[in-house]
Design a protein around this motif. Structure first.
Motif, PDB file in Angstrom:
ATOM      1  N   ILE A 182       0.867  -1.185   0.000  1.00 22.84           N
ATOM      2  CA  ILE A 182       0.000   0.000   0.000  1.00 22.84           C
ATOM      3  C   ILE A 182       0.904   1.235   0.000  1.00 22.84           C
ATOM      4  N   HIS A 183       2.044   1.123   0.682  1.00 18.97           N
ATOM      5  CA  HIS A 183       3.070   2.167   0.633  1.00 18.97           C
ATOM      6  C   HIS A 183       4.214   1.707  -0.269  1.00 18.97           C
ATOM      7  N   ALA A 184       4.537   2.553  -1.238  1.00 21.08           N
ATOM      8  CA  ALA A 184       5.437   2.154  -2.317  1.00 21.08           C
ATOM      9  C   ALA A 184       6.825   1.717  -1.857  1.00 21.08           C
ATOM     10  N   TRP A 240       9.658   7.139  -2.174  1.00 20.22           N
ATOM     11  CA  TRP A 240       8.266   7.529  -2.380  1.00 20.22           C
ATOM     12  C   TRP A 240       7.310   6.625  -1.602  1.00 20.22           C
ATOM     13  N   ARG A 241       6.303   7.220  -0.968  1.00 25.89           N
ATOM     14  CA  ARG A 241       5.347   6.471  -0.133  1.00 25.89           C
ATOM     15  C   ARG A 241       3.941   6.384  -0.740  1.00 25.89           C
ATOM     16  N   LYS A 242       3.459   7.473  -1.300  1.00 27.64           N
ATOM     17  CA  LYS A 242       2.045   7.588  -1.698  1.00 27.64           C
ATOM     18  C   LYS A 242       1.779   6.961  -3.075  1.00 27.64           C
ATOM     19  N   LEU A 257      -2.486   6.183   0.557  1.00 27.69           N
ATOM     20  CA  LEU A 257      -3.622   5.262   0.449  1.00 27.69           C
ATOM     21  C   LEU A 257      -4.057   4.760   1.826  1.00 27.69           C
ATOM     22  N   ASN A 258      -3.157   4.728   2.766  1.00 25.36           N
ATOM     23  CA  ASN A 258      -3.538   4.281   4.109  1.00 25.36           C
ATOM     24  C   ASN A 258      -4.073   5.416   4.985  1.00 25.36           C
ATOM     25  N   ARG A 259      -4.420   6.519   4.371  1.00 23.60           N
ATOM     26  CA  ARG A 259      -5.161   7.592   5.039  1.00 23.60           C
ATOM     27  C   ARG A 259      -6.430   7.908   4.244  1.00 23.60           C
ATOM     28  N   ASN A 260      -6.712   7.131   3.217  1.00 28.58           N
ATOM     29  CA  ASN A 260      -7.765   7.456   2.265  1.00 28.58           C
ATOM     30  C   ASN A 260      -9.043   6.633   2.461  1.00 28.58           C
ATOM     31  N   LEU A 317       2.891  -5.770  15.303  1.00 27.37           N
ATOM     32  CA  LEU A 317       1.640  -6.374  14.879  1.00 27.37           C
ATOM     33  C   LEU A 317       0.544  -5.500  15.475  1.00 27.37           C
ATOM     34  N   LEU A 318      -0.117  -4.737  14.602  1.00 22.59           N
ATOM     35  CA  LEU A 318      -1.082  -3.739  15.064  1.00 22.59           C
ATOM     36  C   LEU A 318      -2.499  -4.161  14.725  1.00 22.59           C
ATOM     37  N   PHE A 319      -3.442  -3.693  15.534  1.00 14.34           N
ATOM     38  CA  PHE A 319      -4.847  -3.959  15.228  1.00 14.34           C
ATOM     39  C   PHE A 319      -5.657  -2.730  15.613  1.00 14.34           C
ATOM     40  N   TYR A 321      -8.059   0.076  17.357  1.00 12.39           N
ATOM     41  CA  TYR A 321      -8.175   1.158  16.377  1.00 12.39           C
ATOM     42  C   TYR A 321      -6.894   1.954  16.232  1.00 12.39           C
ATOM     43  N   SER A 322      -6.735   2.593  15.080  1.00 12.35           N
ATOM     44  CA  SER A 322      -5.667   3.566  14.896  1.00 12.35           C
ATOM     45  C   SER A 322      -6.238   4.971  14.832  1.00 12.35           C
ATOM     46  N   TYR A 323      -7.550   5.102  14.554  1.00 11.04           N
ATOM     47  CA  TYR A 323      -8.116   6.453  14.445  1.00 11.04           C
ATOM     48  C   TYR A 323      -8.643   6.987  15.771  1.00 11.04           C
ATOM     49  N   THR A 361      -0.061   2.147  20.225  1.00  7.48           N
ATOM     50  CA  THR A 361       1.258   1.557  20.024  1.00  7.48           C
ATOM     51  C   THR A 361       2.172   2.446  19.187  1.00  7.48           C
ATOM     52  N   ILE A 362       1.619   3.079  18.130  1.00  2.00           N
ATOM     53  CA  ILE A 362       2.464   4.040  17.410  1.00  2.00           C
ATOM     54  C   ILE A 362       1.905   5.450  17.455  1.00  2.00           C
ATOM     55  N   TYR A 363       0.852   5.689  16.710  1.00  2.00           N
ATOM     56  CA  TYR A 363       0.301   7.041  16.705  1.00  2.00           C
ATOM     57  C   TYR A 363      -1.127   7.012  16.177  1.00  2.00           C
ATOM     58  N   LEU A 364      -1.852   8.068  16.428  1.00  2.00           N
ATOM     59  CA  LEU A 364      -3.184   8.218  15.849  1.00  2.00           C
ATOM     60  C   LEU A 364      -3.004   8.319  14.346  1.00  2.00           C
ATOM     61  N   ALA A 365      -3.711   7.479  13.614  1.00  2.00           N
ATOM     62  CA  ALA A 365      -3.607   7.553  12.160  1.00  2.00           C
ATOM     63  C   ALA A 365      -4.943   7.140  11.554  1.00  2.00           C
ATOM     64  N   PRO A 366      -5.789   8.106  11.230  1.00  2.00           N
ATOM     65  CA  PRO A 366      -7.119   7.801  10.710  1.00  2.00           C
ATOM     66  C   PRO A 366      -7.087   7.434   9.222  1.00  2.00           C
ATOM     67  N   GLY A 367      -8.204   6.930   8.739  1.00  2.00           N
ATOM     68  CA  GLY A 367      -8.302   6.630   7.308  1.00  2.00           C
ATOM     69  C   GLY A 367      -7.569   5.378   6.874  1.00  2.00           C
ATOM     70  N   GLY A 368      -7.191   4.526   7.828  1.00  2.00           N
ATOM     71  CA  GLY A 368      -6.434   3.320   7.496  1.00  2.00           C
ATOM     72  C   GLY A 368      -7.329   2.179   7.039  1.00  2.00           C
ATOM     73  N   SER A 369      -6.755   1.300   6.235  1.00  2.00           N
ATOM     74  CA  SER A 369      -7.525   0.189   5.687  1.00  2.00           C
ATOM     75  C   SER A 369      -7.945  -0.793   6.768  1.00  2.00           C
ATOM     76  N   ASP A 370      -7.077  -1.001   7.769  1.00  2.00           N
ATOM     77  CA  ASP A 370      -7.399  -1.977   8.816  1.00  2.00           C
ATOM     78  C   ASP A 370      -8.622  -1.549   9.634  1.00  2.00           C
ATOM     79  N   ASP A 371      -8.660  -0.278  10.026  1.00  2.00           N
ATOM     80  CA  ASP A 371      -9.808   0.223  10.795  1.00  2.00           C
ATOM     81  C   ASP A 371     -11.079   0.191   9.956  1.00  2.00           C
ATOM     82  N   PHE A 384       0.623  -5.440   9.780  1.00  2.00           N
ATOM     83  CA  PHE A 384       1.953  -5.884  10.209  1.00  2.00           C
ATOM     84  C   PHE A 384       2.991  -4.890   9.726  1.00  2.00           C
ATOM     85  N   GLU A 385       3.894  -4.544  10.596  1.00  2.00           N
ATOM     86  CA  GLU A 385       5.086  -3.794  10.198  1.00  2.00           C
ATOM     87  C   GLU A 385       6.245  -4.778  10.268  1.00  2.00           C
ATOM     88  N   LEU A 386       6.801  -5.129   9.111  1.00  2.00           N
ATOM     89  CA  LEU A 386       7.855  -6.146   9.075  1.00  2.00           C
ATOM     90  C   LEU A 386       9.213  -5.552   9.446  1.00  2.00           C
TER      91      LEU A 386
HETATM   92  N1  ARG Z   1       2.818   2.853   9.576  1.00  4.90           N
HETATM   93  C1  ARG Z   1       1.457   2.665   9.178  1.00  4.90           C
HETATM   94  C2  ARG Z   1       0.901   3.952   8.627  1.00  4.90           C
HETATM   95  O1  ARG Z   1       1.314   5.010   9.051  1.00  4.90           O
HETATM   96  C3  ARG Z   1       0.660   2.173  10.340  1.00  4.90           C
HETATM   97  C4  ARG Z   1      -0.702   1.770  10.009  1.00  4.90           C
HETATM   98  C5  ARG Z   1      -1.477   1.388  11.221  1.00  4.90           C
HETATM   99  N2  ARG Z   1      -2.888   1.422  10.911  1.00  4.90           N
HETATM  100  C6  ARG Z   1      -3.556   2.540  10.684  1.00  4.90           C
HETATM  101  N3  ARG Z   1      -4.825   2.467  10.406  1.00  4.90           N
HETATM  102  N4  ARG Z   1      -2.998   3.707  10.755  1.00  4.90           N
HETATM  103  O2  ARG Z   1       0.084   3.927   7.745  1.00  4.90           O
END
Ligand code: ARG
Ligand code: ZN
Length: 423
Positions: A182-184, A240-242, A257-260, A317-319, A321-323, A361-371, A384-386
């Motif tokens: 999802i991130h290039a 490049w990430r996006k 894309l992981n904020r979209n 290994l994250l689950f 919510y992130s938002y 575990t890391i930071y608030l990050a809305p718009g993610g695919s997992d949430d 997963f962050e490898l």
């Molecule tokens: N490093 C990832 C990112 O910033 C973490 C994703 C965790 N999940 C999330 N919905 N933000 O996109």
């Protein structure tokens, strides 16, 4: 002469220590630790005002006191950035001084070297090769692999999903999903999807755990969710990430894309500025890549029991919510699954993975695919962050692919088997 040397991947001259050589010749990665709020602000400004790329965390807002920042600094801004940090006595050291060499190692085509014992899966592959691989894999294993076109990217490249299924078990089957890339720039991610598919076709009916998984679940694998971005990291800009979509009224390119996704979209933890690395896009699912994935998951939501998204780096290994800092309904269950996966990785590979809800575990990050997938009703949803933890970051050398992928595979299997038991 210098630019020629760089093109052919010669080892660059380390950052000069002499006054007379004013311009350093290599892109470098710094590890920076701000000790006070004042220093945090300076580091934020350095990372946003100069031509640098934040490796860790993903955006300047996430920089906090006493947490390591990994900053990629191109040769052109090296002297200025280093000067600024030193002038403010901000703790900094060079993490990687040979980025050029590492990039060359990641992109070298060793298949032309007959002495090389590295297999196809122990290398990184450019986009075209991955498309060929998709073709060949579906052809060679037509009994268990089907290809599904779920949409196309902004630049009109196809988004192919591989559907893996075993012959045993009862119909209709439950299903799980894995997306990579999802991130290039997180190349170990795309490499993992290839590794996973290969492992599945090779060991189905030979190794019990993968056999049980494929007999009970159809596994949908999207090896490259962001093909335009991935292509761009090979040809133009490794960091490049996006994705590569144009934004009206801006010269900046790309949406994260992981904020979209439609999960508290574009609130704190993402950016509404098109030039930023965590830009949320014009509206939820504004990007063809996220829309395609969302449409596919929506149309399979009855059977889809597990959602996995593969990123790098930092070993987590994250689950959901992130938002939000609030706990998911089945937080305990998710935590147990992640804990078991982390334990298995530790036992088998002596590698340490953190686990927990994303926001805490890391930071608030809305718009993610997992949430988003979680709120759609896929109650087992993980990101997963490898590897690694920062030794090489995104420039993980190819010889470390096998370990990184085997670890991740252990986590995927642990969680998939756990979900099969529960559903
Ligand atoms: N490093 C990832 C990112 O910033 C973490 C994703 C965790 N999940 C999330 N919905 N933000 O996109
Ligand atoms: Zn990522």
């Amino acid at each position: 002469a210098i630019s020629m040397a760089r093109k052919i991947g010669a080892v660059c001259t380390p950052c000069p220590r002499t006054w007379w050589r004013s311009s350093p010749r290599c892109d470098q990665v710094f590890s920076i630790t701000a000790k006070t709020e004042e220093e945090v602000n300076i580091v934020r400004n350095v990372s946003s005002d100069y031509e640098t790329v934040l490796w860790q965390p993903a955006a300047p807002d996430y920089i906090t006191a006493n947490a390591e920042v990994h900053l990629f600094v191109p040769a052109s801004s090296l002297a200025t950035v280093k000067g600024l940090l030193d002038n403010h006595s901000i703790l900094n050291e060079v993490l990687l001084q040979n980025t050029q060499e590492l990039i060359e190692k990641q992109t070298r085509n060793v298949s032309t070297d007959p002495r090389s014992s590295m297999s196809y899966y122990e290398r990184y592959h450019p986009l075209e090769e991955i498309y060929e691989w998709i073709n060949k894999t579906t052809h060679d294993h037509s009994d268990m692999v089907k290809v599904i076109l779920i949409g196309s990217s902004y630049e009109k490249r196809p988004l192919y999903v591989l559907k893996l299924s075993g012959k045993g078990g009862t119909q209709p089957k439950r299903a799980m999903w894995i997306d990579c890339g999802i991130h290039a720039r997180e190349w170990i991610s795309q490499a993992f999807c290839l590794w996973f598919v290969q492992y599945s076709v090779e060991y189905y009916n030979h190794i019990p755990d993968i056999t049980e998984i494929l007999d009970n679940m159809d596994v949908y694998v999207l090896p490259v969710m962001n093909p335009d971005g991935y292509k761009y990291t090979w040809t133009t800009k490794r960091m490049w990430r996006k994705n590569r979509s144009r934004q009206p009224g801006s010269y900046c390119v790309g949406t994260d894309l992981n904020r979209n996704f439609d999960a508290n979209w574009c609130t704190v933890g993402s950016s509404n500025r098109a030039c930023d690395d965590t830009y949320c896009g014009q509206f939820p699912e504004s990007e063809p890549e996220s829309e395609a994935v969302a449409n596919f998951l929506r149309s399979h939501k009855e059977t889809m029991k597990l959602y996995l998204s593969i990123h790098s780096y930092s070993q987590m290994l994250l689950f959901p919510y992130s938002y939000t800092y609030e706990e998911a309904d089945n937080h305990e269950e998710l935590n147990e699954l992640a804990k078991e996966a982390a334990m298995n990785i530790r036992r088998h590979y002596r590698s340490f993975y953190k686990f927990g809800a994303g926001a805490k575990t890391i930071y608030l990050a809305p718009g993610g695919s997992d949430d988003w997938a979680y709120n759609l009703g896929i109650k087992y949803s993980f990101t997963f962050e490898l590897q690694d933890k920062g030794r090489y970051g995104f420039l993980l050398p190819p010889e470390l692919i096998p370990n990184a992928c085997n670890e991740a595979l252990t986590a995927v299997k642990t969680i998939a088997l756990g979900v099969i038991k529960k559903t």
